[in-house]
Design an enzyme around this catalytic site. Structure first.
Site, PDB file in Angstrom:
ATOM      1  N   HIS A   1      19.755  79.417  16.017  1.00 32.78           N
ATOM      2  CA  HIS A   1      19.130  78.902  14.800  1.00 32.78           C
ATOM      3  C   HIS A   1      18.676  80.024  13.895  1.00 32.78           C
ATOM      4  CE1 HIS A   1      19.254  74.607  15.010  1.00 32.78           C
ATOM      5  NE2 HIS A   1      19.257  74.756  16.319  1.00 32.78           N
TER       6      HIS A   1
ATOM      7  N   ARG B   1      39.083  70.203   7.667  1.00 31.78           N
ATOM      8  CA  ARG B   1      40.191  70.496   8.590  1.00 31.78           C
ATOM      9  C   ARG B   1      39.777  70.019   9.985  1.00 31.78           C
ATOM     10  NH1 ARG B   1      40.763  75.261   4.990  1.00 31.78           N
ATOM     11  NH2 ARG B   1      42.979  75.570   4.535  1.00 31.78           N
TER      12      ARG B   1
ATOM     13  N   ARG C   1      41.064  65.417   6.760  1.00 38.26           N
ATOM     14  CA  ARG C   1      42.492  65.514   7.049  1.00 38.26           C
ATOM     15  C   ARG C   1      42.714  65.267   8.532  1.00 38.26           C
ATOM     16  NH1 ARG C   1      45.455  71.126   6.160  1.00 38.26           N
ATOM     17  NH2 ARG C   1      44.310  71.849   7.974  1.00 38.26           N
TER      18      ARG C   1
ATOM     19  N   GLU D   1      52.531  69.590   0.805  1.00 38.20           N
ATOM     20  CA  GLU D   1      52.607  71.001   1.194  1.00 38.20           C
ATOM     21  C   GLU D   1      54.005  71.402   1.634  1.00 38.20           C
ATOM     22  OE1 GLU D   1      49.557  71.735   4.122  1.00 38.20           O
ATOM     23  OE2 GLU D   1      49.929  69.863   5.139  1.00 38.20           O
TER      24      GLU D   1
ATOM     25  N   ASN E   1      48.879  76.675   0.388  1.00 38.18           N
ATOM     26  CA  ASN E   1      49.148  77.716   1.395  1.00 38.18           C
ATOM     27  C   ASN E   1      50.510  77.461   2.038  1.00 38.18           C
ATOM     28  OD1 ASN E   1      46.484  78.275   0.813  1.00 38.18           O
ATOM     29  ND2 ASN E   1      45.692  77.284   2.645  1.00 38.18           N
ATOM     30  N   ASP E   2      50.707  76.221   2.467  1.00 33.20           N
ATOM     31  CA  ASP E   2      51.997  75.890   3.077  1.00 33.20           C
ATOM     32  C   ASP E   2      53.081  75.667   2.025  1.00 33.20           C
ATOM     33  OD1 ASP E   2      51.789  76.026   5.901  1.00 33.20           O
ATOM     34  OD2 ASP E   2      50.392  74.337   5.828  1.00 33.20           O
TER      35      ASP E   2
ATOM     36  N   ARG F   1      53.602  82.634   6.198  1.00 33.07           N
ATOM     37  CA  ARG F   1      52.255  82.994   5.746  1.00 33.07           C
ATOM     38  C   ARG F   1      51.499  83.859   6.753  1.00 33.07           C
ATOM     39  NH1 ARG F   1      49.162  77.065   5.821  1.00 33.07           N
ATOM     40  NH2 ARG F   1      47.210  78.168   6.054  1.00 33.07           N
TER      41      ARG F   1
ATOM     42  N   CYS G   1      44.036  71.716  -2.594  1.00 31.37           N
ATOM     43  CA  CYS G   1      43.045  72.130  -1.595  1.00 31.37           C
ATOM     44  C   CYS G   1      43.450  73.430  -0.906  1.00 31.37           C
ATOM     45  CB  CYS G   1      42.792  71.023  -0.579  1.00 31.37           C
ATOM     46  SG  CYS G   1      44.214  70.658   0.432  1.00 31.37           S
TER      47      CYS G   1
HETATM   48  C1  PEP Z   1      47.475  74.373   2.835  1.00 30.79           C
HETATM   49  O1  PEP Z   1      48.506  74.450   3.488  1.00 30.79           O
HETATM   50  O2  PEP Z   1      47.365  74.788   1.667  1.00 30.79           O
HETATM   51  C2  PEP Z   1      46.273  73.775   3.434  1.00 30.79           C
HETATM   52  C3  PEP Z   1      45.211  73.507   2.707  1.00 30.79           C
HETATM   53  O3  PEP Z   1      46.294  73.527   4.760  1.00 30.79           O
HETATM   54  P1  PEP Z   1      46.141  74.688   5.877  1.00 30.79           P
HETATM   55  O4  PEP Z   1      45.790  75.963   5.177  1.00 30.79           O
HETATM   56  O5  PEP Z   1      45.086  74.221   6.801  1.00 30.79           O
HETATM   57  O6  PEP Z   1      47.497  74.697   6.471  1.00 30.79           O
HETATM   58 MG    MG Z   2      48.704  73.343   5.325  1.00 29.52          MG
END
Ligand code: PEP
Ligand code: MG
Length: 540
Positions: A187, A292, A328, A427, A450-451, A461, A498
């Site tokens: 804490h 997530r 998600r 994605e 990201n994906d 990535r 996102c």
């Molecule tokens: C993404 O792919 O942009 C995403 C938000 O999911 P993660 O980064 O958890 O794969």
């Molecule tokens: Mg993703």
């Protein structure tokens, strides 16, 4: 100048003099007593005094660090009033015919050892709380004030700090703290993060440092004693920048996320678990755009049960008090491997068995999560989104399963939000390209850049060697985002981002022009993105 490396528990930079904080713990001596009932009476009145002090500390913490963080002092009160603690103290006084101080110290040590030996990190961290509680009662018994406290702003170093010690200190005098012991789950660590001061643990502190000039770099987990003039000058600049950023950010709290030409944007935050919600609220996000949920699976040693998941989702929904919480469903596989899933090794895991593919293939796992999510939807504004979609067939299958879980809950008379929003992540290039068709099947789109970038550019990535060609501003990715927004709007649904790109403020204006309706970013990026939205327009 000497650098010491520890472990960051709260980020940021501080420059100042070191203050060595010692508890000056008086040795508790074992004394035989004749009047047992007088000794029990001493214990009772010391306990009442400790409870009174805890009540005061709770009120102080409530004002300074909020209800959730102050709650630990209520827990201390509960422990102190609990049977386990009281029965042990009384029994030691009676059977060993000893003084109350000794009985309390022995009880505190026993309970602390019991917590310390537990496997769960959360319970391990409670050992420090047990010691804190017993020391408070001992101090009340001996009438001693056991601590020294700084009277001017300092970098506080200590062997260890109990939550009550941290919170009792005058915040204005605390630039940072550095301890040898402690854990990131404690804490005290949580409080440091909430007080927004840098803190590091795991440093072999030395009493002789008292009064020395030092730098704490909470971003790198570094304590630098006697910095040379160049290093000091460097950090003075960092400090100034940090202060400017904080000021700028503060002024934006409570402001609307609206463009210059009046479009309201949903500015939400990404989280990995319940523990991240405090930061979301602190940074004034208007909702959670990506929870997530796989972190619940990554953190446990076996499949989290429906009940465990329900409690986590419900807690987040309740803490967000009516604000949107988009959760998600499980995105395991690729870089997120969990032993108990027994996944086979694949040559191309990012192109393999992951996320919704696993959920559709192993519906028992998926149904458990959906039941937990739907049940939690009765306690707040929850929406569900599904990752790694490539086809309409997948979405149709998901909707069948979701409808059947809803029927099951209805037949069991378990409440849930029957009009819960269900969306998908975009994605994969496939999903982006057929987003016109997918838009007819769902309530919203959230673009996982990201994906989407990894699959569009064929750039892993995870591969550091490809850093140079992993162009996050690649026109192909930006065009896909634009297409997704256009198709979403044509079908009357909203589209957000996102992935990490959402917090890239050099693109905010462009996103507004594309018609992006939502941006979900890490909590610390909320206010910089808010600032950018407020100076952007939906037209060039
Ligand atoms: C993404 O792919 O942009 C995403 C938000 O999911 P993660 O980064 O958890 O794969
Ligand atoms: Mg993703």
């Amino acid at each position: 100048m000497v650098e010491y490396k520890g472990k960051t528990i709260a980020k940021g930079v501080a420059v100042g003099r070191i203050f060595f904080y010692s508890k000056e713990k008086g040795q508790v001596r074992r004394r035989s007593v004749n009047d047992i009932s007088a000794e029990k009476q001493r214990f009772e009145s010391a306990k009442s005094e400790a409870l009174r002090q805890l009540g005061e500390i709770y009120e102080k913490a409530l004002k300074e660090v909020g209800e959730e963080n102050a709650a630990i002092f209520e827990v201390h009160q509960m422990f102190l009033e609990g049977d386990e603690f009281n029965e042990s103290v009384i029994s030691i006084i009676e059977t060993e015919k000893v003084n109350a101080e000794y009985a309390v110290a022995k009880t505190g040590d026993n309970l602390a050892d019991m917590f310390a030996s537990m496997d769960d990190d959360y319970f391990k961290a409670r050992a420090a709380d047990m010691k804190d509680i017993s020391e408070r009662v001992i101090n009340a018994l001996t009438g001693s004030e056991s601590t020294n406290a700084p009277t001017e702003p300092v970098i506080l170093i200590a062997e260890d700090l109990a939550p009550s010690e941290t919170v009792q200190m005058d915040k204005a005098n605390l630039l940072s703290f550095v301890t040898r012991l402690g854990s990131s789950n404690s804490h005290t660590a949580i409080l440091a993060r909430n007080m927004d001061i840098p803190a590091i643990i795991g440093i072999d502190i030395d009493k002789a440092w008292h009064g020395k000039q030092a730098i704490v770099d909470g971003n790198k987990g570094l304590l630098i004693t006697d910095p040379d003039p160049d290093t000091l000058a460097d950090y003075e600049i960092k400090l100034k920048k940090q202060a400017e950023e904080k000021e700028l950010l503060k002024a934006l709290k409570g402001k609307e996320d609206v463009t210059l030409d009046g479009k309201h944007i949903k500015l939400y935050a990404n989280i990995g678990g319940v523990g991240d919600v405090a930061d979301v609220l602190k940074n004034d996000a208007k909702g959670i755009g990506l929870f997530r949920s796989e972190f619940l699976y990554l953190e446990s040693e076996d499949f989290p049960t429906e009940e465990q998941q329900f409690e986590a989702y419900k807690k987040v929904a309740q803490l967000m008090a009516g604000k949107k919480v988009i959760i998600r469903t499980l995105d395991i596989g690729a870089d997120k491997q969990v032993d108990y899933f027994g996944l086979e090794k694949e040559d191309n895991p990012a192109l393999g068995y992951r996320a919704i593919r696993i959920c559709l293939d192993r519906p028992e796992i998926f149904r458990t999560q959906l039941r937990a999510l739907l049940r939690a939807s009765a306690f707040g504004n929850i929406a569900i989104m599904y990752p790694m979609i490539i086809s309409e067939a997948e979405v149709i299958k998901i909707k069948e399963i979701s409808a059947s879980v809803k029927e099951e809950l209805k037949s069991e008379k378990i409440p849930f939000n029957e009009s819960i929003e269900e969306g998908i992540m975009i994605e994969t290039p496939a999903a982006a390209i057929i987003s016109d068709k997918l838009a007819r099947l769902v309530d919203f789109f959230s673009i996982g850049t990201n994906d989407l970038t990894q699959y569009t550019l064929a750039v892993d990535r995870q591969n550091a060697k490809l850093e140079a060609i992993a162009d996050t501003h690649h026109e192909a990715v930006l065009r896909l985002i634009e297409l997704v927004c256009k198709n979403a709007h044509a079908a009357g649904i909203w589209a957000g981002i996102c992935g990490e790109l959402g917090s890239d403020t050099s693109l905010t204006q462009r996103f507004m022009e594309m018609g992006v309706d939502e941006l979900s970013v890490s909590a610390s990026r909320i206010l910089p993105v808010r600032q950018k939205i407020r100076s952007s327009k939906t037209k060039p």
